[in-house]
Motif scaffolding. Structure first.
Motif, PDB file in Angstrom:
ATOM      1  N   THR A   1       0.812  32.890  86.235  1.00  0.00           N
ATOM      2  CA  THR A   1       2.026  32.501  86.919  1.00  0.00           C
ATOM      3  C   THR A   1       1.878  31.043  87.320  1.00  0.00           C
ATOM      4  O   THR A   1       0.982  30.352  86.850  1.00  0.00           O
ATOM      5  N   ARG A   2       2.715  30.553  88.198  1.00  0.00           N
ATOM      6  CA  ARG A   2       2.609  29.162  88.616  1.00  0.00           C
ATOM      7  C   ARG A   2       1.337  28.928  89.403  1.00  0.00           C
ATOM      8  O   ARG A   2       0.876  29.778  90.156  1.00  0.00           O
ATOM      9  N   PRO A   3       0.714  27.714  89.281  1.00  0.00           N
ATOM     10  CA  PRO A   3      -0.498  27.436  90.029  1.00  0.00           C
ATOM     11  C   PRO A   3      -0.325  27.584  91.530  1.00  0.00           C
ATOM     12  O   PRO A   3      -1.265  27.927  92.233  1.00  0.00           O
TER      13      PRO A   3
ATOM     14  N   TYR B   1       7.635  28.913  80.740  1.00  0.00           N
ATOM     15  CA  TYR B   1       7.653  30.174  81.459  1.00  0.00           C
ATOM     16  C   TYR B   1       6.574  31.093  80.897  1.00  0.00           C
ATOM     17  O   TYR B   1       6.161  30.958  79.743  1.00  0.00           O
ATOM     18  N   GLN B   2       6.108  32.010  81.732  1.00  0.00           N
ATOM     19  CA  GLN B   2       5.076  32.957  81.319  1.00  0.00           C
ATOM     20  C   GLN B   2       5.717  34.093  80.524  1.00  0.00           C
ATOM     21  O   GLN B   2       6.799  34.571  80.855  1.00  0.00           O
ATOM     22  N   ALA B   3       5.050  34.516  79.443  1.00  0.00           N
ATOM     23  CA  ALA B   3       5.632  35.519  78.561  1.00  0.00           C
ATOM     24  C   ALA B   3       4.566  36.410  77.954  1.00  0.00           C
ATOM     25  O   ALA B   3       3.396  36.019  77.836  1.00  0.00           O
ATOM     26  N   VAL B   4       4.991  37.615  77.566  1.00  0.00           N
ATOM     27  CA  VAL B   4       4.185  38.492  76.732  1.00  0.00           C
ATOM     28  C   VAL B   4       4.913  38.637  75.409  1.00  0.00           C
ATOM     29  O   VAL B   4       6.076  39.052  75.372  1.00  0.00           O
TER      30      VAL B   4
ATOM     31  N   VAL C   1      -0.838  30.402  82.351  1.00  0.00           N
ATOM     32  CA  VAL C   1      -1.199  29.702  83.577  1.00  0.00           C
ATOM     33  C   VAL C   1      -1.932  30.663  84.504  1.00  0.00           C
ATOM     34  O   VAL C   1      -1.482  31.784  84.738  1.00  0.00           O
ATOM     35  N   ALA C   2      -3.050  30.237  85.038  1.00  0.00           N
ATOM     36  CA  ALA C   2      -3.889  31.104  85.848  1.00  0.00           C
ATOM     37  C   ALA C   2      -3.515  31.040  87.317  1.00  0.00           C
ATOM     38  O   ALA C   2      -3.247  29.973  87.856  1.00  0.00           O
TER      39      ALA C   2
END
Length: 328
Positions: free
Chosen positions: A17-19, A158-161, A190-191
């Protein structure tokens, strides 16, 4: 022993997700999202704000699940090395993506080419060489990435699968760098130490425990061992579009294995992030090792627009791991 080392995988002990752990909205007052949102993207779905039209030639592969492992911590996430035999699928002598068509799209859209280059961290004129250096394959596992859309003249993220069966281009360490159904550049997830929530469409057979993130192979991969939908196996040379494919034997361990490691902070310089490929300018065998952390993109992570459809299913996976999107 060599095969075992190649197949060996690690756990990305992070949540993607966002840092800063917070939600983010579109740059111009667009849709906002809650903390830790991850967007599910079916294989053939173009998705929001695509860079180009689809260049995917196929969106099917024989899916495989990672070897089962007991996650040691709530934030542990399964990772597999990019050079693992059987990680990717495809059809012998058929490229999963039309690279030249992708290049043509960008030639007709210089603004998009510049935005793409900013994510790939290459100069805009080098985008064609960069794309030709990548290898077309098909995901065999649901895979976590940072996806990038194109909006208002710039790249968003954006984060995605990505669903197994998604056609992608991978770099010389086996890391997905382009999603062919939309031309979007891809980078490492993003970690962050935060529990994600999934949005979007859940596909049949989706299991949070089977989601993986691809980590870079320890050295450049000259040949990828790929599985066809009918269960046959072949070798594909890096950067080749299928012209040099040749049949090969089934590997001893066709399903990449996984292991467990301790969670790492996104600011930890020793954390393992996929490298960014550059256009081939020298012998890859003599090129330096990839960096241990992913260079930042030009924009902070952004959510996919129009995904506030009420598909958020919460963040309790029910299997003791809070970093995976829950099954519907």
């Amino acid at each position: 022993m060599i095969a075992t080392a190649v197949v060996a995988a690690v756990i990305l002990a992070v949540v993607f997700t966002r840092p800063d752990g917070g939600g983010t909205g579109a740059s111009d007052g667009g849709t906002s999202t809650s903390e830790g949102e991850v967007f599910l993207q079916p294989a053939a779905d173009t998705g929001p704000d695509p860079f180009t039209e689809s260049t995917a030639k196929e969106s099917s592969a024989s899916p495989v699940s990672p070897s089962p492992t007991e996650l040691a911590t709530q934030n542990a996430v399964q990772g597999v090395q990019g050079g693992a035999p059987g990680l990717y699928g495809g059809t012998r002598n058929v490229a999963s993506c039309d690279v030249e068509k992708q290049i043509t799209f960008f030639k007709g859209a210089p603004d998009k080419q510049r935005a793409f280059a900013s994510v790939a961290r290459v100069d805009p004129p080098d985008v064609p060489a960069y794309l030709r250096s990548l290898t077309p394959v098909v995901l065999r596992m649901d895979t976590r990435v940072t996806n990038h859309g194109y909006s208002d003249g710039r790249a968003t993220s954006y984060q995605a699968v990505l669903q197994a069966g998604t056609a992608v281009l991978v770099d010389d360490r086996g890391v997905p760098r382009v999603r062919c159904a939309c031309g979007n550049p891809l980078s490492a997830p993003v970690a962050q130490q935060s529990a994600p929530k999934m949005t979007g469409d859940v596909w049949p057979g989706f299991k949070p425990s089977n989601v993986v993130a691809v980590t870079p192979a320890p050295k450049p991969v000259d040949v990828f061992v790929v599985c066809e939908p009918d269960g046959e196996w072949f070798e594909r040379h890096k950067g080749d579009t299928g012209t040099k494919d040749r049949k090969t034997e089934k590997p001893d361990k066709p399903s990449p294995s996984v292991s467990v490691t301790t969670p790492t902070s996104p600011s930890d310089p020793t954390s393992s992030e996929p490298p960014t490929s550059e256009p081939p300018t020298s012998d890859p065998e003599t090129s330096p090792e990839p960096p241990t952390s992913e260079p930042p993109t030009s924009e902070p992570p952004q959510p996919p627009p129009g995904n506030d459809t009420g598909n958020d299913t919460g963040n309790d996976t029910g299997n003791g791991t809070t970093d995976q999107p829950p099954a519907s």
